[in-house]
Design a protein around this motif. Structure first.
Motif, short mmCIF file in Angstrom:
data_model
loop_
_atom_site.label_atom_id
_atom_site.label_comp_id
_atom_site.label_asym_id
_atom_site.label_seq_id
_atom_site.Cartn_x
_atom_site.Cartn_y
_atom_site.Cartn_z
N ILE A 1 54.92 -1.70 -2.49
CA ILE A 1 55.23 -2.02 -3.89
C ILE A 1 54.70 -0.92 -4.80
N LEU A 2 53.46 -0.51 -4.57
CA LEU A 2 52.82 0.48 -5.44
C LEU A 2 53.55 1.82 -5.41
N ILE A 3 53.80 2.33 -4.22
CA ILE A 3 54.43 3.66 -4.12
C ILE A 3 55.84 3.63 -4.67
N ALA A 4 56.56 2.53 -4.47
CA ALA A 4 57.90 2.41 -5.05
C ALA A 4 57.83 2.49 -6.57
N LYS A 5 56.83 1.85 -7.16
CA LYS A 5 56.68 1.90 -8.62
C LYS A 5 56.31 3.30 -9.09
N TRP A 6 55.51 4.01 -8.32
CA TRP A 6 55.23 5.41 -8.66
C TRP A 6 56.54 6.20 -8.74
N GLN A 7 57.34 6.05 -7.69
CA GLN A 7 58.58 6.83 -7.61
C GLN A 7 59.53 6.47 -8.74
N LEU A 8 59.55 5.21 -9.12
CA LEU A 8 60.50 4.75 -10.13
C LEU A 8 60.20 5.30 -11.51
N VAL A 9 58.95 5.69 -11.77
CA VAL A 9 58.62 6.27 -13.08
C VAL A 9 58.33 7.75 -13.00
N GLN B 1 55.67 11.39 -1.17
CA GLN B 1 54.69 10.32 -1.37
C GLN B 1 54.92 9.09 -0.48
N PRO B 2 56.16 8.63 -0.30
CA PRO B 2 56.35 7.49 0.60
C PRO B 2 55.92 7.79 2.04
N GLN B 3 56.26 8.98 2.54
CA GLN B 3 55.87 9.33 3.90
C GLN B 3 54.36 9.47 4.04
N ASN C 1 53.77 -1.85 15.39
CA ASN C 1 54.86 -2.70 14.90
C ASN C 1 54.68 -3.00 13.41
N ALA C 2 53.44 -3.20 13.00
CA ALA C 2 53.19 -3.48 11.58
C ALA C 2 53.52 -2.27 10.72
N ILE C 3 53.12 -1.09 11.18
CA ILE C 3 53.35 0.13 10.39
C ILE C 3 54.84 0.41 10.23
N THR C 4 55.62 0.10 11.25
CA THR C 4 57.07 0.38 11.14
C THR C 4 57.72 -0.44 10.04
N GLU C 5 57.06 -1.50 9.58
CA GLU C 5 57.63 -2.33 8.52
C GLU C 5 57.54 -1.66 7.15
N PHE C 6 56.66 -0.66 7.02
CA PHE C 6 56.46 -0.06 5.70
C PHE C 6 57.74 0.56 5.16
N ALA C 7 58.46 1.29 5.97
CA ALA C 7 59.65 2.01 5.49
C ALA C 7 60.65 1.05 4.86
N ASP C 8 60.93 -0.07 5.53
CA ASP C 8 61.89 -1.03 4.98
C ASP C 8 61.34 -1.71 3.73
N LEU C 9 60.05 -2.03 3.74
CA LEU C 9 59.44 -2.67 2.57
C LEU C 9 59.48 -1.74 1.37
N TYR C 10 59.13 -0.48 1.60
CA TYR C 10 59.19 0.49 0.51
C TYR C 10 60.61 0.62 0.00
N HIS C 11 61.56 0.79 0.92
CA HIS C 11 62.95 1.02 0.51
C HIS C 11 63.51 -0.15 -0.26
N SER C 12 63.20 -1.36 0.16
CA SER C 12 63.73 -2.54 -0.54
C SER C 12 63.15 -2.63 -1.95
N ASN C 13 61.88 -2.28 -2.11
CA ASN C 13 61.28 -2.27 -3.45
C ASN C 13 61.86 -1.15 -4.31
N TRP C 14 62.05 0.01 -3.70
CA TRP C 14 62.57 1.15 -4.46
C TRP C 14 64.00 0.91 -4.90
N ILE C 15 64.86 0.46 -4.00
CA ILE C 15 66.27 0.31 -4.38
C ILE C 15 66.45 -0.85 -5.35
N ALA C 16 65.63 -1.88 -5.24
CA ALA C 16 65.69 -2.97 -6.22
C ALA C 16 65.29 -2.44 -7.60
N GLY C 17 64.28 -1.59 -7.63
CA GLY C 17 63.87 -1.00 -8.90
C GLY C 17 64.91 -0.06 -9.47
N MET C 18 65.57 0.72 -8.62
CA MET C 18 66.61 1.63 -9.09
C MET C 18 67.83 0.86 -9.59
#
Length: 491
Positions: free
Chosen positions: A238-246, A296-298, A328-345
């Motif tokens: 959530i945080l990094i997506a918000k960084w990218q959005l602004v 930053q997301p990577q 397995n937990a770490i692999t979830e970050f990419a999708d979580l970030y992307h869903s937050n980012w694209i919703a914000g965009m």
């Protein structure tokens, strides 16, 4: 040294839960006194939310607390130990110029760290003087308050005082101390320190403490430490997506600068992007672009992988199984970030619903912006107020074609165009702390002791979504420069 306790009716209500953890996690350390402290700025709104008396905080005794010359009743000052990967290289760190006074319990029962930054040497100073200059401390105040106003999780600044002393960085500068407020200062680097130099029991104690402080609802969770990992991943996505959005660029995304709470922490060589370019770097020490805007997301995922590694000994009794759980937990970050980012965009473009081609529409706009060096914030501002005259990009055939596609996309949703623009107003800041505005404020404060420009800037950025006419001067771009803008960590 013998601490001089200050008893003033300011509303301090300290607890010291972190100081009750194993003694290897920290060192008892008093701030180093300074000569003639003076209050530069006090965050009145934050003071009230903490349950503090804003008038009492301007007294001589209160300023002495902000300077580290006195310790408030109930505080137990410590320097925290932590480690971290700095630009990919692991090292022992710790609070080299900061003292945690304790944790303020607010009238609502919330708990916030109160930390003095620039308060003198500690056992973790690594040869540094433990002090801070006025410029970097005011920069942190300005940027953290801007982030808060934009609804982005962040540490905040309660006060800045000058010390009456000079320190040497690139040049001689006035010394200053920042009072930082955070949900906690537990970092990925804190877990790395305990993992490297502590016991498994120490690690479990730290994890349990962090769960209790930040993620207390774990009664029905099968694996509480997996839950901790998953919740930290969610908050960072959530945080990094918000960084990218602004268009915010942190500058030093080392693991010691990633807070478990999900707050933005350590505003060193940070800045907001003007012309859209994923390769944008502001930090003077990031010569290879490791922490560029586009990376930053990577880098967040890389840091979280390091966090997951520290939890392996307590994720499962079987190490191979524990590693699998962590991976397995770490692999979830990419999708979580992307869903937050694209919703914000989508929201930045006034789009309420979802269609498969939305990402292509978004990426097409970003590509045009990059090609024509369009200003990131002002482009979305112009789209929001529907005034497309401020940039040459708006006159190009590529943009005109994109604009038609965007309007067709908006017509395929139930919400009206007016509703779409209201959504855009709530998501596209008209004002950011422009780099040239920040610099002129800091220069005036440092060289002239004139804080009027900074106070005006703080007032303007406190309402980033207001779209007031009086903000117009603050979204105007600076004159073109042949030299790239660079920021410094101030250590």
């Amino acid at each position: 040294m013998i601490e001089k306790k200050a008893i003033i009716e300011a509303g301090w209500n300290f607890d010291n839960s972190y100081a009750r953890l194993p003694k290897s996690f920290f060192t008892r350390q008093s701030p180093a006194p300074v000569g003639t402290p003076k209050l530069v700025i006090l965050n009145h709104e934050l003071a009230i939310s903490l349950g503090l008396d804003e008038q009492a905080l301007q007294s001589k005794d209160a300023v002495a607390i902000f300077a580290g010359n006195q310790i408030p009743e109930g505080a137990l000052p410590i320097a925290q130990a932590y480690a971290g990967h700095q630009f990919g290289h692991f090292t022992m760190l710790g609070d080299g110029r900061a003292i945690l006074l304790g944790e303020q319990i607010t009238p609502l029962g919330e708990r916030f760290d109160i930390q003095l930054k620039g308060s003198g040497r500690t056992p973790y100073s690594r040869g540094g003087d433990g002090r801070a200059a006025i410029g970097p401390m005011l920069r942190e105040y300005i940027i953290s308050e801007a982030m808060h106003a934009m609804g982005i999780a962040t540490t905040r600044s309660l006060a800045v005082v000058t010390t009456g002393e000079s320190i040497i960085r690139e040049k001689e500068q006035p010394g200053a101390i920042l009072t930082r407020v955070a949900k906690s200062h537990v970092r990925v680097g804190t877990f790395q320190y305990v993992s490297q130099w502590g016991t498994v029991e120490d690690l479990r104690i730290l994890a349990d403490y962090t769960l209790q402080r930040h993620f207390p609802v774990v009664n029905d969770v099968e694996n509480r430490y997996l839950y901790l990992l998953q919740e930290v991943i969610k908050r960072q996505a959530i945080l990094i997506a918000k960084w990218q959005l602004v268009g915010f660029i942190h500058g030093v995304m080392n693991t010691d600068n990633m807070a478990i709470s999900g707050e933005t922490i350590d505003y060193g060589p940070c800045a907001f992007m003007d012309a859209y370019d994923p390769a944008t770097v502001f930090s003077s020490i990031d010569t290879k672009g490791r922490y560029s805007y586009g990376n930053q997301p990577q880098m967040a995922a890389w840091n979280l992988a390091r966090f997951a590694e520290t939890l392996v000994p307590i994720l499962h009794a079987n190490q191979d199984k524990a590693v699998e759980i962590a991976q397995n937990a770490i692999t979830e970050f990419a999708d979580l970030y992307h869903s937050n980012w694209i919703a914000g965009m989508r929201a930045k473009l006034g789009i309420f619903n979802e269609e498969p081609d939305d990402e292509a529409l978004i990426q097409d706009l970003l590509s045009i912006m990059q090609e024509y060096h369009a200003d990131y914030t002002n482009t979305f501002r112009a789209l929001t107020v529907d005034k497309l005259k401020d940039s040459s990009m708006f006159k190009t055939a590529e943009f005109e074609q994109w604009y038609v596609q965007w309007q067709v996309r908006l017509s395929r949703q139930q919400e009206t165009i007016d509703a779409a623009h209201e959504l855009m107003r709530s998501c596209n800041p008209t004002i950011i702390p422009r780099n040239h505005r920040v610099e002129e404020s800091l220069e005036s404060a440092e060289n002239k002791k004139d804080y009027s420009l900074m106070n005006r800037l703080l007032d303007v950025i406190s309402k980033p979504y207001a779209y007031f006419p009086e903000q117009n001067d603050y979204y105007t771009l600076p004159e073109q420069s042949t030299q790239p803008y660079r920021t410094y960590c101030g250590t």
